[in-house]
Structures are given as C-alpha cells and as structure tokens.
Design a protein around this motif. Structure first.
Motif, short mmCIF file in Angstrom:
data_model
loop_
_atom_site.label_atom_id
_atom_site.label_comp_id
_atom_site.label_asym_id
_atom_site.label_seq_id
_atom_site.Cartn_x
_atom_site.Cartn_y
_atom_site.Cartn_z
N TRP A 178 0.79 -1.43 0.08
CA TRP A 178 -0.25 -0.06 0.09
C TRP A 178 0.90 1.23 -0.42
O TRP A 178 0.56 2.07 -1.35
CB TRP A 178 -1.25 0.22 1.15
CG TRP A 178 -1.33 1.50 1.21
CD1 TRP A 178 -1.61 1.54 2.70
CD2 TRP A 178 -2.67 1.80 0.98
NE1 TRP A 178 -2.67 3.30 2.78
CE2 TRP A 178 -2.67 3.25 1.45
CE3 TRP A 178 -3.33 1.84 -0.41
CZ2 TRP A 178 -3.81 3.86 0.67
CZ3 TRP A 178 -4.31 2.54 -1.19
CH2 TRP A 178 -4.30 3.69 -0.11
N VAL A 223 2.28 2.07 -3.72
CA VAL A 223 1.24 2.48 -4.16
C VAL A 223 1.04 4.67 -3.86
O VAL A 223 1.08 4.68 -4.97
CB VAL A 223 -0.22 1.65 -4.44
CG1 VAL A 223 -1.52 2.81 -4.60
CG2 VAL A 223 -0.14 0.42 -4.39
N ALA A 270 -6.21 1.66 -13.75
CA ALA A 270 -6.43 -0.26 -12.99
C ALA A 270 -7.38 -1.21 -14.03
O ALA A 270 -7.33 -2.19 -14.18
CB ALA A 270 -6.56 -0.03 -11.70
N ASN A 329 4.10 -7.90 -1.89
CA ASN A 329 4.38 -6.72 -1.66
C ASN A 329 6.18 -6.47 -1.87
O ASN A 329 6.16 -5.27 -1.82
CB ASN A 329 4.91 -6.91 0.29
CG ASN A 329 2.66 -6.35 -0.02
OD1 ASN A 329 2.00 -5.84 -0.64
ND2 ASN A 329 2.91 -6.71 1.66
N ALA A 383 0.42 2.81 -10.44
CA ALA A 383 0.41 2.97 -9.17
C ALA A 383 -1.24 2.20 -8.99
O ALA A 383 -1.17 0.64 -8.83
CB ALA A 383 0.17 3.79 -8.81
N GLY A 384 -2.16 2.12 -9.93
CA GLY A 384 -3.79 1.86 -10.16
C GLY A 384 -2.98 0.14 -10.78
O GLY A 384 -3.99 -0.74 -10.04
N TRP A 408 -1.83 -1.84 -7.43
CA TRP A 408 -3.25 -1.46 -6.58
C TRP A 408 -4.02 -3.27 -6.79
O TRP A 408 -4.42 -3.59 -6.12
CB TRP A 408 -4.09 -0.02 -6.38
CG TRP A 408 -5.15 -0.53 -6.41
CD1 TRP A 408 -6.53 -1.44 -6.53
CD2 TRP A 408 -5.55 -0.24 -5.09
NE1 TRP A 408 -7.73 -1.17 -5.82
CE2 TRP A 408 -7.21 -0.54 -4.63
CE3 TRP A 408 -5.24 0.50 -3.68
CZ2 TRP A 408 -7.86 -0.30 -3.66
CZ3 TRP A 408 -5.97 1.01 -2.94
CH2 TRP A 408 -7.07 0.72 -2.83
N LEU A 453 -1.94 -5.94 -5.68
CA LEU A 453 -1.97 -6.19 -4.33
C LEU A 453 -3.88 -6.26 -3.72
O LEU A 453 -3.07 -7.54 -3.23
CB LEU A 453 -1.63 -5.14 -4.05
CG LEU A 453 -1.78 -4.71 -2.38
CD1 LEU A 453 -0.47 -5.62 -1.62
CD2 LEU A 453 -1.31 -3.44 -2.19
N TYR A 454 -4.04 -5.98 -4.52
CA TYR A 454 -5.73 -6.32 -3.40
C TYR A 454 -6.57 -7.62 -4.89
O TYR A 454 -7.34 -7.99 -3.98
CB TYR A 454 -6.39 -5.16 -3.63
CG TYR A 454 -5.49 -4.33 -2.48
CD1 TYR A 454 -5.72 -4.78 -1.25
CD2 TYR A 454 -5.28 -2.44 -2.88
CE1 TYR A 454 -5.19 -3.99 0.21
CE2 TYR A 454 -4.31 -2.28 -1.60
CZ TYR A 454 -4.32 -2.95 -0.14
OH TYR A 454 -4.04 -1.65 1.17
N MET A 458 -12.46 3.73 -6.39
CA MET A 458 -11.11 3.19 -5.67
C MET A 458 -10.54 4.27 -5.42
O MET A 458 -9.26 4.06 -5.03
CB MET A 458 -10.42 1.74 -6.71
CG MET A 458 -9.88 2.54 -8.42
SD MET A 458 -9.39 1.09 -9.07
CE MET A 458 -7.82 1.02 -9.01
N PRO A 505 -6.95 6.83 -2.55
CA PRO A 505 -5.40 6.85 -2.21
C PRO A 505 -5.02 8.68 -3.16
O PRO A 505 -4.13 8.70 -2.94
CB PRO A 505 -5.49 6.31 -3.25
CG PRO A 505 -7.07 4.82 -3.47
CD PRO A 505 -7.62 6.13 -3.13
#
Length: 293
Positions: free
Chosen positions: A14, A17, A47, A142, A204-205, A208, A211-212, A219, A223
């Motif tokens: 996180w 990001v 994203a 991560n 970054a998108g 993300w 990551l999730y 979303m 952020p």
C-alpha cells in the motif's frame, strides 16, 4: 516485536502505491500549482485498462501493465488538454474547481460504464505466495511492488535532479515567466510532466489491482487524498520527499490500526489527518525541502 514488524511488512504494498501517486501528484503540484483531484481517476482508469486486458481478454500480465499505462496516459492527457489547459493561469480557485469537476465527470462516467461493484483482477500465480522470516509472513507481491517502486523512484529522482528536463521543471516551479525568457519551453515541459504523472498513476493503479486482486470505479477516492497529503508532508514538489512520506503514512496507518481495539477500527483516517496537521503546525514547508529538488 514480531507483530509490529508484521504490520510494517503488510503496509509495504500500500505504501508503494501511495508513494508512486504522491510522486506524480507532487510533480504537477510543484510545477503549475495544480491540486489535481482528477488524478484519482487517472489511477482508476489505469487499473481498469489492466483489468480488461488481463481478466476480460486473458492477455499476458505484461500486456495488462502496458494497457494500464496507455489507459492512464490517454485519460491524463485528455484531462490536461480539455480541462486544465484552457484555464491555466486563471488562479488557484479556478484550477481547484476545474480539477474537482473533471474528477466528478470521469468518476460518474466510470460508474455508468462499469458500475460501482468490485471486480476480480486475475493475478498470475507467479506473483502469489509468501516468504517466512521466523514468525513474520512476507507476501511476495509486496516485495515485487516495493522493488518496482524503488526502481521507478530512483529513475524519477535522477530525472528531476540531473537532466535538462528536470532543470526545466525546477525552473518552472520557481518562476515560469523567467524560465520562458531563459529559453525553457514551458508548454512542452508541462505536457511531459503530465505524461510522467499519468504513467505513474497507471502503474500505481495496476499495482493496486495486483495487490488487492480487484478494481472498482470509486477506487481512486482514498488513494488520491493520501497522495496529496504525502506530497504536502514531503515538501511541495520534492519527489523523494513525497515518496518517503507515502511510506510513512501507509506504515503509520497500518500500525495505528493494528493496535486499535476492534470497535475503533473506523478511526483509520484519524492517523493520517492528525499527522498532517501536526507537521503543518510545526513544519509548514514539510519534512523535506519544498519545490522540485
């Protein structure tokens, strides 16, 4: 101690990001003084572009990353050309309202097209898995996200500090008119800055989503606020400071939540805002030197 270190490990993804978003945010903020609230939508579109490439069309993950970059770049440049360019130089309030309006328009368009539900993002198995360090669980994704962020951050800091483009950016951040008289192409520099910021938002998108394991039309809301706060805490225009502050916010928030009683977990945003106000009171210029340095 193991529990404490575990929370730091959990927050690295996180934090990465937010660090990337804060770096892109602080570049546009530092150069033209634009608080770009539509940056959250650039992040979101990046994203979703990766989601359609990887999950809907079953393309390789590297093509999903490429799609995320292209999607973010297109929407970022469209917002700059259509919304920001006509009102550039009109003052902070006009830019603020324009930025907010662009964010609302793109977000509602995304809600109509994609609805507001969470959509699963297929993450390749190669990026799954964990490493065990005693009692500490370290998620592989991560580590990958952290390494990507460190590499991109290093390139970006070098670009700003040691290239002609970086010198032009720093000159415009101090005084755009004087920079023009010295031969700096202000228009081109601003466009390139938006290109870099949009690409960072797209990366970054995509990270993300990785990551999730999901994407959502809304979303970008949280952020982008955290990225804005990190850019201010890090010193307006200071890329390195913004990225470090992104990790400070993410890790601090993770530890704060970890030690809160379960019934008080809803106070998650409290840490960010309290830290923000404390730093502004005692060090209004941020933890690092302001302007692009």
């Amino acid at each position: 101690m193991s529990y404490f270190i575990q929370q730091i490990s959990n927050a690295l993804g996180w934090g990465s990001v937010i660090a990337l978003l804060a770096a892109g945010y602080t570049m546009t903020f530092g150069i033209i003084g634009l608080v770009n609230f539509a940056y959250g939508e650039v992040f979101m579109i990046g994203a979703f572009a990766a989601y359609f490439a990887v999950t809907v069309f079953n393309l390789p993950f590297w093509m999903g990353i490429l799609a995320g970059l292209i999607g973010a770049l297109m929407i970022g440049l469209a917002i700059e050309r259509i919304a920001f360019k006509p009102v550039r130089g009109s003052g902070m309030i006009t830019l603020f309202v324009t930025s907010l309006g662009a964010s609302i328009i793109v977000k509602n368009a995304a809600l109509m097209l994609f609805d507001g539900s969470l959509k699963n993002f297929q993450v390749p198995k190669i990026y799954s898995g964990v490493y065990l360090l005693g009692d500490i669980i370290i998620f592989k994704k991560n580590i990958i996200i952290l390494l990507i962020t460190i590499i991109l951050g290093s390139i970006l800091v070098y670009l700003v500090k040691n290239t002609k483009l970086g010198i032009a950016m720093r000159g415009i951040s101090y005084d755009s008119k004087i920079s023009e008289t010295l031969g700096v192409n202000t228009e081109r520099t601003i466009i390139i800055t938006f290109v870099i910021a949009s690409l960072l938002g797209g990366i970054a998108g995509t990270l993300w989503a990785m990551l999730y394991g999901s994407v959502q039309a809304t979303m970008g809301a949280i952020p982008v606020v955290d990225a804005f706060i990190a850019s201010v805490i890090g010193g307006v225009g200071n890329v390195f400071g913004a990225m470090v502050s992104g990790y400070i916010l993410a890790i601090g928030t993770g530890i704060f939540i970890a030690y809160l009683p379960q019934e008080l977990v809803g106070l998650k945003p409290l840490f960010v805002w309290v830290l923000f106000f404390i730093i502004l009171i005692f060090k209004p210029s941020g933890l690092f030197r302001a302007n692009i340095k």
